[in-house]
Motif scaffolding. Structure first.
Motif, mmCIF file in Angstrom:
data_model
loop_
_atom_site.group_PDB
_atom_site.id
_atom_site.type_symbol
_atom_site.label_atom_id
_atom_site.label_comp_id
_atom_site.label_asym_id
_atom_site.label_seq_id
_atom_site.Cartn_x
_atom_site.Cartn_y
_atom_site.Cartn_z
ATOM 1 N N LYS A 152 0.825 -1.215 0.000
ATOM 2 C CA LYS A 152 0.000 0.000 0.000
ATOM 3 C C LYS A 152 0.860 1.267 0.000
ATOM 4 C CE LYS A 152 -4.133 -1.894 0.539
ATOM 5 N NZ LYS A 152 -5.263 -1.690 -0.308
ATOM 6 N N ASN A 153 2.173 1.096 -0.076
ATOM 7 C CA ASN A 153 3.110 2.228 -0.066
ATOM 8 C C ASN A 153 2.894 3.139 1.138
ATOM 9 O OD1 ASN A 153 4.514 1.573 -2.491
ATOM 10 N ND2 ASN A 153 2.744 2.290 -3.635
ATOM 11 N N ILE A 154 2.783 2.526 2.301
ATOM 12 C CA ILE A 154 2.589 3.264 3.547
ATOM 13 C C ILE A 154 3.855 3.119 4.383
ATOM 14 C CG2 ILE A 154 1.210 3.389 5.665
ATOM 15 C CD1 ILE A 154 -1.061 2.071 4.040
ATOM 16 N N GLU A 165 5.920 4.850 9.907
ATOM 17 C CA GLU A 165 5.470 5.967 10.733
ATOM 18 C C GLU A 165 3.986 6.262 10.509
ATOM 19 O OE1 GLU A 165 6.552 10.616 11.741
ATOM 20 O OE2 GLU A 165 7.739 9.542 10.261
ATOM 21 N N ASP A 166 3.562 6.297 9.247
ATOM 22 C CA ASP A 166 2.152 6.581 8.951
ATOM 23 C C ASP A 166 1.233 5.477 9.466
ATOM 24 O OD1 ASP A 166 2.790 8.997 7.774
ATOM 25 O OD2 ASP A 166 2.762 8.208 5.726
ATOM 26 N N ALA A 185 1.868 3.427 11.961
ATOM 27 C CA ALA A 185 1.890 3.512 13.426
ATOM 28 C C ALA A 185 0.938 4.596 13.917
ATOM 29 C CB ALA A 185 3.303 3.774 13.922
ATOM 30 N N ILE A 186 0.914 5.723 13.233
ATOM 31 C CA ILE A 186 -0.011 6.800 13.612
ATOM 32 C C ILE A 186 -1.448 6.318 13.477
ATOM 33 C CG2 ILE A 186 -0.899 9.063 12.880
ATOM 34 C CD1 ILE A 186 2.082 9.762 12.187
ATOM 35 N N GLU A 187 -1.760 5.652 12.385
ATOM 36 C CA GLU A 187 -3.118 5.140 12.171
ATOM 37 C C GLU A 187 -3.514 4.123 13.243
ATOM 38 O OE1 GLU A 187 -5.508 5.980 9.959
ATOM 39 O OE2 GLU A 187 -4.212 7.565 9.186
ATOM 40 N N LEU A 188 -2.550 3.345 13.705
ATOM 41 C CA LEU A 188 -2.820 2.297 14.701
ATOM 42 C C LEU A 188 -2.722 2.814 16.132
ATOM 43 C CD1 LEU A 188 -0.765 -0.600 13.092
ATOM 44 C CD2 LEU A 188 -3.243 -0.197 12.909
ATOM 45 N N ASN A 189 -2.272 4.076 16.266
ATOM 46 C CA ASN A 189 -2.098 4.687 17.584
ATOM 47 C C ASN A 189 -1.073 3.920 18.432
ATOM 48 O OD1 ASN A 189 -2.603 6.779 19.374
ATOM 49 N ND2 ASN A 189 -4.185 5.621 20.454
ATOM 50 N N ILE A 190 0.023 3.542 17.775
ATOM 51 C CA ILE A 190 1.138 2.908 18.474
ATOM 52 C C ILE A 190 2.419 3.643 18.077
ATOM 53 C CG2 ILE A 190 0.038 0.630 18.607
ATOM 54 C CD1 ILE A 190 1.848 -0.278 16.279
ATOM 55 N N PHE A 191 3.480 3.418 18.805
ATOM 56 C CA PHE A 191 4.761 4.016 18.460
ATOM 57 C C PHE A 191 5.348 3.321 17.226
ATOM 58 C CE2 PHE A 191 4.634 4.977 23.063
ATOM 59 C CZ PHE A 191 4.757 6.360 22.977
ATOM 60 N N GLN A 192 6.049 4.091 16.411
ATOM 61 C CA GLN A 192 6.700 3.535 15.233
ATOM 62 C C GLN A 192 7.711 2.474 15.636
ATOM 63 O OE1 GLN A 192 10.160 4.248 14.129
ATOM 64 N NE2 GLN A 192 9.852 2.856 12.412
ATOM 65 N N SER A 193 8.366 2.678 16.766
ATOM 66 C CA SER A 193 9.354 1.698 17.230
ATOM 67 C C SER A 193 8.691 0.351 17.536
ATOM 68 C CB SER A 193 10.106 2.218 18.450
ATOM 69 O OG SER A 193 9.215 2.508 19.509
ATOM 70 N N LYS A 194 7.470 0.392 18.048
ATOM 71 C CA LYS A 194 6.744 -0.861 18.314
ATOM 72 C C LYS A 194 6.421 -1.571 17.006
ATOM 73 C CE LYS A 194 2.635 -2.848 20.441
ATOM 74 N NZ LYS A 194 1.480 -2.629 21.312
ATOM 75 N N LEU A 195 5.962 -0.814 16.023
ATOM 76 C CA LEU A 195 5.659 -1.411 14.725
ATOM 77 C C LEU A 195 6.917 -1.988 14.093
ATOM 78 C CD1 LEU A 195 3.694 -2.075 12.469
ATOM 79 C CD2 LEU A 195 4.018 0.259 11.600
ATOM 80 N N SER A 196 8.016 -1.280 14.198
ATOM 81 C CA SER A 196 9.282 -1.770 13.671
ATOM 82 C C SER A 196 9.672 -3.092 14.322
ATOM 83 C CB SER A 196 10.381 -0.732 13.897
ATOM 84 O OG SER A 196 11.624 -1.222 13.471
ATOM 85 N N LYS A 197 9.517 -3.181 15.619
ATOM 86 C CA LYS A 197 9.853 -4.422 16.330
ATOM 87 C C LYS A 197 8.922 -5.557 15.931
ATOM 88 C CE LYS A 197 11.957 -2.147 20.284
ATOM 89 N NZ LYS A 197 11.832 -1.804 21.697
ATOM 90 N N PHE A 228 -7.479 -1.654 9.411
ATOM 91 C CA PHE A 228 -6.832 -0.664 8.561
ATOM 92 C C PHE A 228 -6.689 -1.169 7.128
ATOM 93 C CE2 PHE A 228 -3.173 1.275 6.520
ATOM 94 C CZ PHE A 228 -3.492 2.619 6.626
ATOM 95 N N PHE A 229 -6.311 -2.430 6.967
ATOM 96 C CA PHE A 229 -6.103 -2.992 5.633
ATOM 97 C C PHE A 229 -7.365 -3.639 5.054
ATOM 98 C CE2 PHE A 229 -1.679 -2.841 7.193
ATOM 99 C CZ PHE A 229 -1.133 -2.080 6.165
ATOM 100 N N SER A 230 -8.479 -3.480 5.745
ATOM 101 C CA SER A 230 -9.784 -3.988 5.282
ATOM 102 C C SER A 230 -9.769 -5.487 5.004
ATOM 103 C CB SER A 230 -10.248 -3.226 4.037
ATOM 104 O OG SER A 230 -10.371 -1.858 4.311
#
Length: 72
Positions: free
Chosen positions: A19-21, A24-25, A27-39, A59-61
């Motif tokens: 989805k070319n997301i 950071e974007d 993580a914002i949509e999920l209301n979590i820190f980008q570092s958490k998503l990275s992990k 988010f991804f339907s």
């Protein structure tokens, strides 16, 4: 908690990249820190809570069962 995190993280990364997301974007949509998503994506986190997983699916339907089919 879902524990097959390596596969889950990889699938989340594929969905995000398709989805070319940016991390950071998303993580914002999920209301979590980008570092958490990275992990999560890298498999460094050993568990992911079901609420986050459901938020990702929303988010991804896609349904949770559809997402889990990718990794089972």
């Amino acid at each position: 908690m879902v524990e097959k995190i390596d596969d889950i993280g990889f699938e989340i990364m594929k969905l995000r990249e398709n989805k070319n997301i940016s991390q950071e974007d998303l993580a914002i949509e999920l209301n979590i820190f980008q570092s958490k998503l990275s992990k999560i994506e890298s498999g460094k986190t050993k568990k992911i809570d079901i609420i986050t997983l459901i938020s990702i699916c929303h988010f991804f339907s896609i349904s949770l069962s559809e997402f889990l089919q990718y990794i089972l």
